[in-house]
Design a protein around this motif. Structure first.
Motif, PDB file in Angstrom:
ATOM      1  N   ALA A 214       0.846  -1.188   0.000  1.00 40.65           N
ATOM      2  CA  ALA A 214       0.000   0.000   0.000  1.00 40.65           C
ATOM      3  C   ALA A 214       0.881   1.238   0.000  1.00 40.65           C
ATOM      4  O   ALA A 214       2.088   1.161   0.248  1.00 40.65           O
ATOM      5  N   LEU A 215       0.290   2.380  -0.290  1.00 42.79           N
ATOM      6  CA  LEU A 215       1.036   3.645  -0.224  1.00 42.79           C
ATOM      7  C   LEU A 215       0.891   4.294   1.142  1.00 42.79           C
ATOM      8  O   LEU A 215       1.844   4.847   1.690  1.00 42.79           O
ATOM      9  N   ASN A 216      -0.328   4.269   1.686  1.00 48.05           N
ATOM     10  CA  ASN A 216      -0.638   5.009   2.904  1.00 48.05           C
ATOM     11  C   ASN A 216      -0.424   4.158   4.158  1.00 48.05           C
ATOM     12  O   ASN A 216      -0.410   2.934   4.091  1.00 48.05           O
ATOM     13  N   PRO A 217      -0.288   4.828   5.319  1.00 49.50           N
ATOM     14  CA  PRO A 217      -0.170   4.078   6.570  1.00 49.50           C
ATOM     15  C   PRO A 217      -1.366   3.142   6.746  1.00 49.50           C
ATOM     16  O   PRO A 217      -2.499   3.515   6.380  1.00 49.50           O
ATOM     17  N   HIS A 218      -1.130   1.952   7.251  1.00 50.25           N
ATOM     18  CA  HIS A 218      -2.209   0.981   7.487  1.00 50.25           C
ATOM     19  C   HIS A 218      -3.021   0.720   6.217  1.00 50.25           C
ATOM     20  O   HIS A 218      -4.231   0.498   6.288  1.00 50.25           O
ATOM     21  N   ALA A 253       2.514  -1.530   4.367  1.00 51.26           N
ATOM     22  CA  ALA A 253       3.929  -1.692   4.032  1.00 51.26           C
ATOM     23  C   ALA A 253       4.775  -2.066   5.243  1.00 51.26           C
ATOM     24  O   ALA A 253       5.827  -2.682   5.096  1.00 51.26           O
ATOM     25  N   ASP A 254       4.305  -1.723   6.437  1.00 53.67           N
ATOM     26  CA  ASP A 254       5.126  -2.038   7.609  1.00 53.67           C
ATOM     27  C   ASP A 254       4.919  -3.467   8.099  1.00 53.67           C
ATOM     28  O   ASP A 254       5.605  -3.896   9.018  1.00 53.67           O
ATOM     29  N   SER A 255       3.995  -4.184   7.503  1.00 56.62           N
ATOM     30  CA  SER A 255       3.710  -5.541   7.978  1.00 56.62           C
ATOM     31  C   SER A 255       4.032  -6.603   6.940  1.00 56.62           C
ATOM     32  O   SER A 255       3.519  -7.711   7.005  1.00 56.62           O
ATOM     33  N   PHE A 257       7.480  -7.135   5.640  1.00 55.83           N
ATOM     34  CA  PHE A 257       8.902  -7.381   5.421  1.00 55.83           C
ATOM     35  C   PHE A 257       9.590  -8.189   6.517  1.00 55.83           C
ATOM     36  O   PHE A 257      10.805  -8.315   6.512  1.00 55.83           O
ATOM     37  N   HIS A 258       8.838  -8.731   7.466  1.00 56.10           N
ATOM     38  CA  HIS A 258       9.467  -9.615   8.445  1.00 56.10           C
ATOM     39  C   HIS A 258       9.504 -11.025   7.854  1.00 56.10           C
ATOM     40  O   HIS A 258       8.848 -11.319   6.854  1.00 56.10           O
ATOM     41  N   GLN A 275      10.414   2.846   0.012  1.00 60.42           N
ATOM     42  CA  GLN A 275       9.595   1.715   0.476  1.00 60.42           C
ATOM     43  C   GLN A 275      10.233   0.396   0.044  1.00 60.42           C
ATOM     44  O   GLN A 275      10.153  -0.607   0.755  1.00 60.42           O
ATOM     45  N   PRO A 279      13.631  -1.659   3.464  1.00 64.29           N
ATOM     46  CA  PRO A 279      13.701  -3.026   3.984  1.00 64.29           C
ATOM     47  C   PRO A 279      14.839  -3.829   3.363  1.00 64.29           C
ATOM     48  O   PRO A 279      15.506  -4.606   4.046  1.00 64.29           O
TER      49      PRO A 279
END
Lengths: 343, 343
Positions: A214-218, A253-255, A257-258, A275, A279
């Motif tokens: 995604a582009l935006n937070p959440h 995007a924050d969820s 790359f783990h 982005q 990572p």
């Protein structure tokens, strides 16, 4: 099965442009030759000014006129195809002459690969600032190579690859503020398709899985924090799925790359430069490879810059260049293998 | 040295709001109590509806009326201060009643900490979507807590902390496209100062080092790819340095999160949500803690959401909640220690 028409052809060497002669390109190419066995490198030929290498390295050069001579010369010295310098380069001191030299070496390395005498092109680091100063009008080497190969820049994609992550940015060297206006369903779809086909052609993955960021937070929270997911990204994903591709997202995007998330896809399609790069470099700083997808040829490069500040001081780390060479050889082999199977 | 006025006070427990009763909050709080020895947790008291916990957990509850009773009750059962539910919550099924309950529990936990009967507040995950539906008008819990503590939201900062990285975003839950217009030297400076003071107060780092990220690719390449570095970020860095703080940057965001780079700073100041969260979660997905800096109280939370999709299935991972509790206790101790030294 491999057909006899291809099986008899010896692997051709890689053409490696040494990049800006004042940067660390000459040093890391030479160090790759020094460590060719330890790094597991295939035969390659440097393309550039021998003087730029001799300034930073004491090893033997083997001047050749054609990449096909590199194979037999490879055990004697670092094979090099000479691009004559108008004036000698000084490490750490970029110049107009050096920028011309970098561009000439790039042109020649592309040409050797286009003509088929080299199996793939690996490009050393250039300074975009220096290239701009001599009238270079492309955002980066990738777009320049696309043009030289006659491919529209929307249909190529830059993949950053490390041992446990591959990312493909939809937009690259553009200001942050311009990213939203540049994103469209058509562009995201084109880059996604280039990524998927690239996974097939360069990596031999028959049914590649693409995760779209995604582009935006959440991921915009259903339109509460931005609408690009709804307006552009979801339609692009739907279009690719309709063609039968395995595509998921848009993911926050924050969820994605783990390690557990990375296991679910072969590449992540990212909306903008950082982005994709944050990572990749957080996980694989020393060994990131840039692979251009969507070209008729194989092209890779180390995912770092000219590092003018350490040029000439014997401190440059050749591992990313070595990884770029291995990735190029592997992709060239995957393509040759696909040809053999088709024949 | 510790003064007798403080040395005689037993550590007060943490107040832990259980968050949305339909999310995984009740389960992870209960699992933390189950594993309190293994996770190395201090005494804490849950704040919320006992029914929400009983639905997902068979262990003993110890209803208390005041956090100070939690210390002696902690070995008997999970201490809980009751926030009465208008109707029972069903795991995985968010409701208006649940949103009210989450907000009431948050209010009470903040109040207990403000009044000094709890040492710190740890907040369980809430659904912003649900809170918005009952008229909650803050972008997130952080801004709400700042208001309840009488602190302007520009002067608080959200820190995301893992074992090897701490990041502080300047902008948080705003659409990507609005980030550039929201950035100003004044805001970056305020958040940077909150981050630096937070490193001193909550982590006991006397001379904290802050690395400031750029907004644009390659830090804007001297204005070629965006000007926010020149117009806003560099002036903010200069202002903080003029106060004597150790601040570096603007750094290319893709080159500051590998291990060697992380060794050079105590926290990274990031310009937007995903710039801070992507590297943090890529490296520390299971144990990321959200710490609010700039408040008169200590507040932490696990860095994940309500996970309605797995609520009630006994699959929630309590490690981030446990890390949030440990971080809260550690920060409360650092502050108490600073008080003791000052006394």
């Amino acid at each position: 099965m491999a057909s006899s028409a291809f099986a008899s052809i010896a692997p051709r060497p890689l053409a490696v442009s040494i990049g800006d002669p004042a940067g660390i390109g000459p040093e890391i190419v030479a160090k790759c030759w020094d460590n060719r066995d330890r790094f597991g490198l295939p035969p390659f030929v440097a393309v550039g000014d021998p003087g730029a290498i001799e300034q930073v390295w004491d090893g033997p050069l083997a001047v050749v006129g054609d990449p096909r001579e590199a194979d037999s010369a490879f055990d004697i010295g670092l094979p090099i195809i000479v691009v004559a310098a108008a004036e000698p380069a000084a490490p750490g001191q970029p110049s107009v002459a050096g920028a011309h030299l970098a561009l000439d070496a790039l042109e020649l390395a592309i040409g050797l690969t286009r003509s088929g005498t080299a199996s793939a092109v690996v490009t050393g680091p250039v300074s975009k600032e220096q290239l701009y100063s001599i009238g270079f009008s492309h955002p980066g080497q990738t777009e320049f190579i696309a043009e030289r190969c006659g491919v529209a820049s929307a249909n190529v994609a830059m993949m950053l690859a490390g041992p446990s992550l591959r990312t493909v940015p939809v937009t690259i060297h553009v200001p942050f503020a311009r990213v939203p206006e540049m994103l469209s369903a058509a562009l995201i779809e084109a880059r996604g398709r280039a990524a998927l086909r690239g996974l097939q052609r360069n990596f031999g993955i028959a049914q590649p899985r693409l995760a779209v960021a995604a582009l935006n937070p959440h991921a915009g929270e259903g339109g509460m924090i931005g609408r690009e997911e709804i307006d552009h990204i979801e339609p692009a994903i739907a279009a690719l799925r309709a063609e039968g591709w395995h595509v998921t997202g848009p993911h926050s995007a924050d969820s994605m790359f783990h390690a557990a998330a990375r296991a679910n896809y072969d590449a992540a399609l990212c909306m903008y430069h950082d982005q994709a790069l944050i990572p990749l470099k957080a996980l694989h700083f020393e060994e990131g490879v840039n692979i251009t997808l969507g070209l008729p040829i194989v092209r890779t490069s180390p995912d770092h810059g000219t590092a003018f500040d350490i040029a000439g001081s014997d401190r440059a780390d050749p591992r990313a260049m070595a990884a770029a060479m291995r990735a190029a050889a592997s992709a060239a082999a995957a393509r040759l293998n696909a040809c053999s199977q088709a024949a």
